[in-house]
Motif scaffolding. Sequence first.
Motif, PDB file in Angstrom:
ATOM      1  N   ARG A 143       0.799  -1.695  -7.787  1.00 21.37           N
ATOM      2  CA  ARG A 143       0.340  -2.382  -6.262  1.00 21.37           C
ATOM      3  C   ARG A 143      -0.704  -3.441  -6.511  1.00 21.37           C
ATOM      4  N   GLY A 144      -1.705  -3.338  -7.477  1.00 19.06           N
ATOM      5  CA  GLY A 144      -2.566  -4.445  -7.777  1.00 19.06           C
ATOM      6  C   GLY A 144      -1.702  -5.818  -8.066  1.00 19.06           C
ATOM      7  N   ALA A 168      -0.106  -6.905  -4.934  1.00 18.95           N
ATOM      8  CA  ALA A 168      -1.152  -7.793  -3.956  1.00 18.95           C
ATOM      9  C   ALA A 168      -1.586  -9.160  -4.448  1.00 18.95           C
ATOM     10  N   MET A 169      -1.786  -8.952  -5.812  1.00 22.34           N
ATOM     11  CA  MET A 169      -2.499 -10.394  -6.398  1.00 22.34           C
ATOM     12  C   MET A 169      -1.363 -11.113  -6.314  1.00 22.34           C
ATOM     13  N   THR A 228      -1.382   2.514  -9.223  1.00 20.25           N
ATOM     14  CA  THR A 228      -2.362   1.297  -8.948  1.00 20.25           C
ATOM     15  C   THR A 228      -1.993   0.184  -9.535  1.00 20.25           C
ATOM     16  N   TRP A 229      -1.792  -0.022 -10.786  1.00 22.84           N
ATOM     17  CA  TRP A 229      -1.881  -1.335 -11.398  1.00 22.84           C
ATOM     18  C   TRP A 229      -0.463  -1.916 -10.989  1.00 22.84           C
ATOM     19  N   TYR A 275       0.727  -1.259  -0.019  1.00 18.92           N
ATOM     20  CA  TYR A 275       0.016  -0.029  -0.009  1.00 18.92           C
ATOM     21  C   TYR A 275       0.852   1.230  -0.161  1.00 18.92           C
TER      22      TYR A 275
END
Length: 96
Positions: free
Chosen positions: A43-44, A47-48, A40-41, A34
């Motif tokens: 971070r995503g 996270a994934m 954003t992509w 975070y």
Amino acid sequence: MSMSSAKPKNTSAYLVQAVIAFAVSLFGTAAGVYYLPLDTWQRGFLAMSGLFLVTSCFTLAKVVRDQHEAQSLIGRIDEPRLEQLIAEHNPFRSGS
């Protein structure tokens, strides 16, 4: 040697330690992703990847445990008995 002492048991303290370690590591990873200075992509994606790593670890642990249990003597003794109980069980039979 009784059958109950043949199977190793984990203590409650060990269970608590494992749960706390999992929660702290998952929270630390989520917080790190975070607060990274990324889009954003990105971070995503991180996270994934982290969630996929966690689920893969659970799956691997289950497969290793199941393989070990299948090779153990108690597992080989209990399996036919369990299959017999399942074959004899009739849920639609009226109880007396």
